[in-house]
Design a protein around this motif. Structure first.
Motif, short mmCIF file in Angstrom:
data_model
loop_
_atom_site.label_atom_id
_atom_site.label_comp_id
_atom_site.label_asym_id
_atom_site.label_seq_id
_atom_site.Cartn_x
_atom_site.Cartn_y
_atom_site.Cartn_z
N GLN A 108 -0.85 5.32 8.23
CA GLN A 108 0.07 4.52 9.02
C GLN A 108 -0.29 3.06 8.84
O GLN A 108 -1.43 2.67 9.12
CB GLN A 108 0.00 4.91 10.50
N MET A 109 0.66 2.28 8.35
CA MET A 109 0.40 0.87 8.07
C MET A 109 1.30 0.03 8.95
O MET A 109 2.54 0.10 8.84
CB MET A 109 0.68 0.58 6.59
N ASN A 110 0.70 -0.74 9.83
CA ASN A 110 1.42 -1.61 10.74
C ASN A 110 1.12 -3.07 10.44
O ASN A 110 0.14 -3.38 9.74
CB ASN A 110 1.05 -1.30 12.19
N SER A 111 1.94 -3.95 10.96
CA SER A 111 1.74 -5.39 10.79
C SER A 111 1.49 -5.74 9.32
O SER A 111 0.56 -6.47 8.99
CB SER A 111 0.56 -5.87 11.64
N LEU A 112 2.33 -5.22 8.48
CA LEU A 112 2.14 -5.41 7.04
C LEU A 112 2.27 -6.86 6.64
O LEU A 112 3.07 -7.62 7.21
CB LEU A 112 3.12 -4.54 6.27
N ARG B 254 -5.02 -2.52 11.61
CA ARG B 254 -3.60 -2.45 11.24
C ARG B 254 -3.25 -1.10 10.62
O ARG B 254 -2.13 -0.61 10.77
CB ARG B 254 -3.26 -3.56 10.24
N PHE B 255 -4.18 -0.50 9.88
CA PHE B 255 -3.94 0.77 9.21
C PHE B 255 -4.70 1.88 9.92
O PHE B 255 -5.81 1.67 10.43
CB PHE B 255 -4.41 0.71 7.75
N THR B 256 -4.11 3.07 9.92
CA THR B 256 -4.75 4.24 10.53
C THR B 256 -4.58 5.46 9.65
O THR B 256 -3.45 5.78 9.25
CB THR B 256 -4.16 4.54 11.91
N ARG C 283 4.69 4.53 6.76
CA ARG C 283 3.73 5.63 6.80
C ARG C 283 3.74 6.34 5.45
O ARG C 283 4.78 6.85 5.02
CB ARG C 283 4.04 6.62 7.92
N GLY D 1 5.29 -7.84 8.72
CA GLY D 1 5.29 -7.49 10.13
C GLY D 1 5.78 -6.08 10.41
O GLY D 1 5.61 -5.56 11.51
N GLY D 2 6.38 -5.48 9.39
CA GLY D 2 6.91 -4.13 9.54
C GLY D 2 5.86 -3.06 9.33
O GLY D 2 4.67 -3.34 9.18
N SER D 3 6.34 -1.81 9.32
CA SER D 3 5.44 -0.66 9.22
C SER D 3 5.95 0.33 8.18
O SER D 3 7.15 0.41 7.89
CB SER D 3 5.35 0.07 10.57
#
Length: 128
Positions: free
Chosen positions: A82-86, A67-69, A19, A15-17
């Protein structure tokens, strides 16, 4: 000499992020497609995202879409992810890479294709 140096990996709860950064030298982002791939323990390489400024294309693997950008700082010749909602299944060594285009980015690794340039990788571990 082309160099790609990744950084920013680490240990993160689901759930974390995170970069990731990739400092590139020796080539111009305009001349290559650039992006990220990953390799999980005991598994093959998986294309994550490819971006070609020349072709106006940015493509994400279905597993990370939304989730990723990917982004870049042209002045610093640096690529970011950028990786979110891992998720735990995102655990892998992440590599930035460059290739002539995005055509082989996702299917290529499954067929033994190797990108033209890639870095040493950075470990991302997601725990639940």
């Amino acid at each position: 000499e082309v160099q790609l140096v990744e950084s920013g990996g680490g240990l993160v709860q689901a759930g974390g992020s995170l970069r990731l950064s990739c400092a590139a030298s020796g080539f111009n982002f305009d001349d290559y497609a650039v992006g990220w791939f990953r390799q999980a323990p005991g598994k093959g390489r998986e294309g994550v995202v490819c971006s070609s400024r020349r072709d106006g294309i940015t493509s994400y693997a279905d597993s990370v879409k939304g989730r990723f950008t990917i982004s870049s700082d042209n002045a610093k010749n640096t690529l970011y992810l950028q990786m979110n909602s891992l998720k735990p299944e995102d655990t892998a060594v992440y590599y930035c890479a460059a290739d002539p285009g995005c055509n082989s980015w996702f299917i290529g690794p499954k067929l033994g294709y190797e990108y033209v340039y890639w870095g040493q990788g950075t470990q991302v571990t997601v725990f639940s």
